[in-house]
Design a protein around this motif. Sequence first.
Motif, short mmCIF file in Angstrom:
data_model
loop_
_atom_site.label_atom_id
_atom_site.label_comp_id
_atom_site.label_asym_id
_atom_site.label_seq_id
_atom_site.Cartn_x
_atom_site.Cartn_y
_atom_site.Cartn_z
N HIS A 127 -13.18 7.03 7.42
CA HIS A 127 -13.57 6.44 6.13
C HIS A 127 -14.32 5.13 6.39
CE1 HIS A 127 -10.73 9.32 4.42
NE2 HIS A 127 -9.86 8.89 5.32
N PRO A 128 -15.55 5.19 6.85
CA PRO A 128 -16.26 3.99 7.27
C PRO A 128 -16.55 2.99 6.15
CG PRO A 128 -17.72 5.89 7.25
CD PRO A 128 -16.35 6.42 7.06
N GLY B 292 -10.48 -2.41 3.93
CA GLY B 292 -9.21 -2.93 4.45
C GLY B 292 -9.07 -2.77 5.95
N PRO B 293 -9.24 -1.55 6.49
CA PRO B 293 -9.13 -1.37 7.95
C PRO B 293 -10.15 -2.21 8.71
CG PRO B 293 -8.95 0.74 6.84
CD PRO B 293 -9.34 -0.25 5.78
N SER C 168 -14.10 3.54 -1.24
CA SER C 168 -14.94 4.52 -0.57
C SER C 168 -15.17 5.72 -1.44
CB SER C 168 -14.29 4.98 0.74
OG SER C 168 -15.02 6.01 1.32
N ARG C 169 -16.39 6.25 -1.34
CA ARG C 169 -16.70 7.49 -2.01
C ARG C 169 -16.75 8.66 -1.04
NH1 ARG C 169 -20.25 3.76 -4.52
NH2 ARG C 169 -19.80 3.44 -6.71
N THR C 170 -16.47 8.40 0.23
CA THR C 170 -16.52 9.47 1.21
C THR C 170 -15.34 10.39 1.02
OG1 THR C 170 -15.32 8.11 2.79
CG2 THR C 170 -17.72 8.04 2.91
N ILE D 283 -4.37 2.99 14.67
CA ILE D 283 -4.37 3.58 13.34
C ILE D 283 -5.59 3.14 12.55
CG2 ILE D 283 -3.15 3.70 11.14
CD1 ILE D 283 -0.53 3.35 12.73
N LEU D 284 -5.88 1.84 12.58
CA LEU D 284 -7.00 1.32 11.82
C LEU D 284 -8.33 1.87 12.32
CD1 LEU D 284 -5.85 -2.39 11.43
CD2 LEU D 284 -5.91 -0.65 9.64
N THR D 285 -8.47 2.01 13.63
CA THR D 285 -9.70 2.55 14.20
C THR D 285 -9.92 3.99 13.73
OG1 THR D 285 -9.52 1.11 16.13
CG2 THR D 285 -10.94 3.03 16.33
N LYS D 286 -8.86 4.77 13.69
CA LYS D 286 -8.98 6.15 13.21
C LYS D 286 -9.38 6.18 11.73
CE LYS D 286 -5.70 8.29 16.45
NZ LYS D 286 -4.38 8.95 16.59
N LEU D 287 -8.79 5.27 10.95
CA LEU D 287 -9.15 5.21 9.53
C LEU D 287 -10.62 4.84 9.34
CD1 LEU D 287 -6.01 3.49 7.96
CD2 LEU D 287 -6.78 5.84 7.60
#
Length: 205
Positions: free
Chosen positions: A73-74, A78-79, A32-34, A65-69
Motif C-alpha cells: 500500500h504505497p 502511517g507506515p 489510500s485508494r489502492t 511489518i511496516l516495510t511490507k505494508l
Amino acid sequence: MRYVNLYLLLIAVLMMTACASQGGGGSVATTSRTSSALPRVSVQEQYQQALQLMKSGRNSEAEVILTKLVKRHPRYTGPLTNLGIMAAKNRQFESAKRYFSKAIAAKRDNIIALTWIAQVCEELGELQAAEMWLKQAIARKPDHATAYLNLAILYDTGLSQPADALEYYRQYLELNGDSELPVAAWARDLQEKLESRRVATADAR
C-alpha cells in the motif's frame, strides 16, 4: 545547538504522537485508494502491531511489518512516516528524508512527517529546506505550536535571524501559553538583545 535537549524532547513527543495516533501520521484505512488482497481490518491490525512493537523498542520487527505494508500500500502515510522516524532515530537521515517525502506526497497535511523532515534537513545542514518544511507545516496546521517553536529555534541558532526567531517564539507562546517558562525566558532574552542592538545603532549615528 543551544536548545538541543529541549529540541530532542519535542522530537520524542512527536514520535509518541506518531505511534499513538493514526490521524497525524496518516491513517492506514483512509489514505489510500489502492486495492489490497487482504481485508482492510487485517491491514489495520498489522499497522497497530507495528506501532506496539515500536513503543516497546522492538524496531527491527516493526520495520519488517511496516516495510511490507508500504510495498502493498504505497500510498498509506502511517507506515511511511514511522519508517522515517525509525531511520531518523538511527541517524539514517537520507533514508528518513525519502520516507518522509513519500509520506508528504501521499498526504500533504501530514504534520508529523513535515515536522520530522525539517529536523532531518537540519541534521543534514540543509537549513533553508528545514525552514521551508516548517513553514509548510504551519501553513497546513496554523495551530501546530511545535512547528512555531522549532522554526524559532532554527532562526535563533541556525539561521541567525533573531527578529524572525522572536516573532515565532511569541506566536508559540500565544498558542501554548505563557506557562512555558524556558521559552518565555528565551524570548525575553532575545528581545533585550535586539533592543540593546537598536540602541547601540542609534547612538552610533
